[in-house]
Design an enzyme around this catalytic site. Sequence first.
Site, PDB file in Angstrom:
ATOM      1  N   SER A   8       4.693  -2.719  -1.239  1.00  0.00           N
ATOM      2  CA  SER A   8       5.441  -2.664  -2.168  1.00  0.00           C
ATOM      3  C   SER A   8       6.600  -3.089  -1.786  1.00  0.00           C
ATOM      4  CB  SER A   8       4.404  -1.427  -3.117  1.00  0.00           C
ATOM      5  OG  SER A   8       5.431  -1.870  -4.922  1.00  0.00           O
ATOM      6  N   ASP A  29      -4.536  -7.693  -7.297  1.00  0.00           N
ATOM      7  CA  ASP A  29      -3.839  -6.937  -7.416  1.00  0.00           C
ATOM      8  C   ASP A  29      -3.044  -7.653  -8.519  1.00  0.00           C
ATOM      9  OD1 ASP A  29      -0.626  -5.595  -7.187  1.00  0.00           O
ATOM     10  OD2 ASP A  29      -0.318  -5.805  -5.468  1.00  0.00           O
ATOM     11  N   HIS A  34      -2.883  -3.159  -5.572  1.00  0.00           N
ATOM     12  CA  HIS A  34      -1.962  -2.647  -4.861  1.00  0.00           C
ATOM     13  C   HIS A  34      -1.647  -2.081  -3.350  1.00  0.00           C
ATOM     14  CE1 HIS A  34       1.883  -3.752  -5.567  1.00  0.00           C
ATOM     15  NE2 HIS A  34       2.069  -2.603  -5.215  1.00  0.00           N
TER      16      HIS A  34
END
Length: 500
Positions: free
Chosen positions: A191, A395, A466
């Site tokens: 991320s 995601d 994610h």
Amino acid sequence: MTLLSLIVAAAFVSNSHATTSKSNPVVSEVDKPKEFQFLSNVTEKFFVNGTNFPLVPFDIGESYAGLLPNTPHGDSKLFFWFFPSLNPTAKNEITIWLQGGPGCSSLDGLLQENGPFLWQSGTYQPVRIMYSWNNLTNIVYIDQHVGTGLSPGKSMVNNEVDISNQFNDFWRRFIDIFDMQGYKVYITGESYAGMYIPYIAEGFINKNDTEHFNLKGIQINDPTINELNVLANAVATLNHFSSIFSLNETFMKDINARDEKCGLTKFLNEALTYPPPKNFPATPNPWSDPDCLVWYDITAAAQLVNPCFNMYHLTDFCPFLLDPMGFPSLAAGPGIYFNRSDVQKALHVPSTNYSLCDETVIFSNGDRSVPSALGPLPKVIEATNNVIIGHGWFDFLFFLNGTLATIQNMTWNGAQGFQYPPTEPLIVPYTQGQVDPNTWDGGSGVLGTAHTERGLTFSSVYRSGHEIPQYAPGAAYRQLELLLGRIKSLQDTGPFTTQQ
């Protein structure tokens, strides 16, 4: 009797996992317990009692935790938790794990993604995990920057260079404390670590110091590497997964008409050609017209159909499960694990009000750095020829096609973008599950795609959200094997190098 003396005495009673000890100027090879590779008079204050860690019903093994200064560039300390590996091929390497946010604790990755013990949402207690990354490599989880997780103080950073400078001051101390001079270093995370890691890696490279900053590669999963107007191109993903969203026909017609008006999917179709177009298309600016802010309307509609819609993993559904990390807050349950006083005491940190993520404490005026793909990332690829970008298909925060479009507009090692479509299979070998020997409990077979050109690998994972190590641990483990040089490619069908 010191803690070290007690541990040494105990080691003569039980020595079932002996490995070669590191030499130490204080503790002799004869006296030093062989299963504790990094224990010395210098490191004993960081030693964690793995046989009796709070609420964990098994020995988590050798580990060290605590705080080290990030001065002179910073004015506080960063928290680390270091897990040595028993794998003999890990002898002279160390892997770093960083969470994103900005402002999220790396202990999330430890507890729910790739650590030596796993405590997922909705489960009764921690369990062992055969895909723990310390089966492959020495690994350290670091809460950075200051104000994140168990790292105390107020953040004083304005950009990623500030972050890199403070981290590198901390890292030099870590290497010296644990006598790791010359170790190969790999930096991994997900991320917003897509910003942290390339800038920190560039700082390592600029140090020109292989004793402390011997960078050999990085991996960033579902990363923040570009502006949101590129990464968050939503309608193409909505159409691909329309059966999961189950939105009504009226909404789908309207959102697609707006997408066509704003040129969002049109941009992707033009950008995702191999090799990339000579005149790369201009990126649409969805903030120029409220009709183009489609991501917000899609997520709002999805929450009406599924009140527990999770943008990090499209296939989640109600109810929210009790979560020992406290995310989302509605599912915090009886308490947040790392906010327990006995856990904090065991990790050698002062009592603090721990929270998983707190973006407000990091960049008070916003991150002033350019996206990493437009800044240091190409340099890091060229310096290491060992960079992996991973991405989960489920995601809905950052999109696989947005990351690919970023790559196609990035120049490294003498050319722009990938010259060939990134469609080769990501192959994960079958291996016996640890919970049930008849169950493949990490996912195996063809789990996605993997493509490498000029030192950069892009790997997608079909059923992951994610956080790839959380949703597809077998795929994440295999990607790490590639980063560490244990396998030649992600099409390799050789066996896992697990240490069980």
